[in-house]
Design a protein around this motif. Structure first.
Motif, PDB file in Angstrom:
ATOM      1  N   ILE A 256       0.822  -1.218   0.000  1.00  0.00           N
ATOM      2  CA  ILE A 256       0.000   0.000   0.000  1.00  0.00           C
ATOM      3  C   ILE A 256       0.852   1.262   0.000  1.00  0.00           C
ATOM      4  N   TRP A 257       1.903   1.273   0.785  1.00  0.00           N
ATOM      5  CA  TRP A 257       2.707   2.489   0.914  1.00  0.00           C
ATOM      6  C   TRP A 257       4.094   2.367   0.284  1.00  0.00           C
ATOM      7  N   GLY A 258       4.392   1.232  -0.355  1.00  0.00           N
ATOM      8  CA  GLY A 258       5.695   1.051  -0.953  1.00  0.00           C
ATOM      9  C   GLY A 258       5.831   1.803  -2.268  1.00  0.00           C
ATOM     10  N   ASP A 259       7.072   1.995  -2.679  1.00  0.00           N
ATOM     11  CA  ASP A 259       7.393   2.632  -3.955  1.00  0.00           C
ATOM     12  C   ASP A 259       7.251   1.584  -5.055  1.00  0.00           C
ATOM     13  N   SER A 260       6.290   1.771  -5.946  1.00  0.00           N
ATOM     14  CA  SER A 260       6.036   0.762  -6.980  1.00  0.00           C
ATOM     15  C   SER A 260       7.248   0.551  -7.882  1.00  0.00           C
ATOM     16  N   ALA A 261       8.088   1.567  -8.023  1.00  0.00           N
ATOM     17  CA  ALA A 261       9.294   1.414  -8.841  1.00  0.00           C
ATOM     18  C   ALA A 261      10.260   0.413  -8.205  1.00  0.00           C
ATOM     19  N   THR A 263       9.094  -2.033  -5.706  1.00  0.00           N
ATOM     20  CA  THR A 263       8.412  -3.299  -5.449  1.00  0.00           C
ATOM     21  C   THR A 263       8.061  -4.044  -6.720  1.00  0.00           C
ATOM     22  N   GLY A 264       7.958  -3.321  -7.850  1.00  0.00           N
ATOM     23  CA  GLY A 264       7.570  -3.947  -9.100  1.00  0.00           C
ATOM     24  C   GLY A 264       6.092  -4.191  -9.217  1.00  0.00           C
ATOM     25  N   LYS A 265       5.296  -3.647  -8.279  1.00  0.00           N
ATOM     26  CA  LYS A 265       3.852  -3.811  -8.302  1.00  0.00           C
ATOM     27  C   LYS A 265       3.187  -2.465  -8.083  1.00  0.00           C
ATOM     28  N   SER A 266       1.980  -2.308  -8.612  1.00  0.00           N
ATOM     29  CA  SER A 266       1.229  -1.081  -8.393  1.00  0.00           C
ATOM     30  C   SER A 266       0.918  -0.918  -6.914  1.00  0.00           C
ATOM     31  N   SER A 267       1.081   0.303  -6.401  1.00  0.00           N
ATOM     32  CA  SER A 267       0.885   0.538  -4.976  1.00  0.00           C
ATOM     33  C   SER A 267      -0.573   0.461  -4.551  1.00  0.00           C
ATOM     34  N   ASP A 268      -1.511   0.503  -5.510  1.00  0.00           N
ATOM     35  CA  ASP A 268      -2.919   0.403  -5.129  1.00  0.00           C
ATOM     36  C   ASP A 268      -3.529  -0.948  -5.501  1.00  0.00           C
ATOM     37  N   ASN A 269      -2.667  -1.892  -5.920  1.00  0.00           N
ATOM     38  CA  ASN A 269      -3.169  -3.179  -6.404  1.00  0.00           C
ATOM     39  C   ASN A 269      -3.892  -3.963  -5.314  1.00  0.00           C
ATOM     40  N   ASP A 270      -3.324  -3.980  -4.095  1.00  0.00           N
ATOM     41  CA  ASP A 270      -3.948  -4.737  -3.008  1.00  0.00           C
ATOM     42  C   ASP A 270      -5.331  -4.190  -2.666  1.00  0.00           C
ATOM     43  N   ILE A 271      -5.475  -2.876  -2.700  1.00  0.00           N
ATOM     44  CA  ILE A 271      -6.781  -2.288  -2.400  1.00  0.00           C
ATOM     45  C   ILE A 271      -7.764  -2.604  -3.516  1.00  0.00           C
TER      46      ILE A 271
END
Length: 365
Positions: A256-261, A263-271
């Motif tokens: 949720i709060w990680g830098d997508s660049a 983590t390699g994943k969209s930061s709003d994907n889990d929500i």
């Protein structure tokens, strides 16, 4: 104040600060070449194209078959297995026996990732297209299944390295039990996406199965194959499960709060996927009745809009879910270090496990 408590206090000071990034500990890097060689030995001579797909997922080559110079992922589970063996016995023979367990847990972990990507519809992993995107869902399932079977072959090689038959059988049982628990956790995780009411106890039970079981198994196999002592291995398993909880709670934070660049994943994907990660479950529990009802209405929708995502984040911020998630990760950190105290590890092994826990607590990807 105990040493682990002093370390925990120091970490509270630096986590979240500008200089909070921590280098990957040496233990997570030291074992990578030997684990890679062991996994490649298990795959040696297997030439059907499915094994090219498998090697692609593992990061050993590109989709066109050209080689890559690095493996995908952190290689954490096999490193934990080998670190446990070294911290208990510290001999080359013990490490060689445990290497079979290290390769096995890495195969199982990667099988779960291939299947998770299909179930979650994730199109990228480690900034590359996932297996099912490259070759279709049916072949993606085959790749995951093949990885799971290869884990059995990998673990049986412990006997060739000198492990007693009783230890190999016990290790195979432990791997199967942990793998089944992991599937149970994945089942619960998927069902939670369809529920609005998930308690923190429900959540912790789910992640202990989904993530904690295989982390615990990694330490257990290292202890079992190195020492042959099932009771000591069982204690390491308990410690590893707490490390798994720490890993997953931090992962939920980054989701949720990680830098997508990074983590390699969209930061709003889990929500958007309505995942019941720790921040979401905590927010449902901590929010006032009006906010909780708005969250319920939002999460009953089949799809969440950008405005819905922002509304959820606003409620999270109102109950300081980010701080609560970090605090929960700290709690598991402390529990892990405490559990290790009774496992008879060498001082250097204890220190290295502490460095791994520090890294997991502060990691940004």
């Amino acid at each position: 104040m105990p040493e682990h408590a002093e370390r925990l206090t120091a970490l509270r000071f630096v986590v979240g600060g500008a200089d909070s990034a921590v280098e990957m500990p040496a233990a997570l890097q030291r074992y990578r070449p030997m684990v890679l060689r062991e996994m490649q030995a298990v795959l040696d001579g297997r030439t059907l194209p499915i094994y090219e797909m498998l090697r692609y997922h593992l990061g050993w080559q590109e989709a066109d078959g050209s080689p890559r110079d690095q493996s995908a992922g952190k290689g954490m589970r096999p490193a934990l297995c080998l670190l446990a063996a070294d911290a208990l016995e510290g001999t080359e023979a013990a490490q060689h026996r445990a290497l079979a367990g290290a390769a096995a847990v890495e195969f199982v972990h990667n099988y779960s990732l291939v299947h998770d990507d299909i179930q979650d519809g994730d199109r990228e992993r480690h900034h590359r297209p996932t297996v099912w995107v490259q070759w279709g869902k049916a072949q993606g399932i085959n790749v995951g299944d093949a990885l799971r079977e290869l884990a059995q072959f990998a673990l049986q090689r412990a006997g060739l390295a000198g492990a007693p038959a009783a230890s190999v059988i016990a290790a195979l049982d432990a791997l199967s039990a942990a793998g089944l628990e992991m599937i149970e956790g994945q089942y619960l995780d998927l069902t939670f996406e369809e529920r609005t009411e998930v308690t923190l106890a429900d959540y912790l039970d789910m992640i202990e199965r989904k993530t904690g079981a295989m982390m615990g198994c990694s330490l257990q196999l290292g202890g079992l194959l190195a020492s042959g002592d099932p009771d000591l291995a069982a204690r390491l398993r308990v410690a590893g499960r707490r490390l798994g909880l720490l890993f997953q709670i931090r992962d939920d934070y980054l989701g949720i709060w990680g830098d997508s660049a990074m983590t390699g994943k969209s930061s709003d994907n889990d929500i958007r996927r309505r995942k019941k990660s720790f921040p979401v479950v905590y927010t449902f529990a901590a929010a006032g009745q009006p906010e909780r009802e708005r969250l319920r209405r939002t999460y009953r929708q089949s799809e969440l809009s950008d405005d819905d995502v922002q509304a959820v984040l606003a409620v999270m911020n109102s109950v300081d879910a980010a701080a609560a998630t970090t605090q929960a990760a700290h709690k598991e950190y402390q529990a892990f270090v405490s559990e290790l105290d009774g496992c008879g590890l060498s001082p250097e092994g204890q220190r290295e496990f502490g460095a791994v826990a520090d890294f997991l607590l502060q990691r940004e990807h």
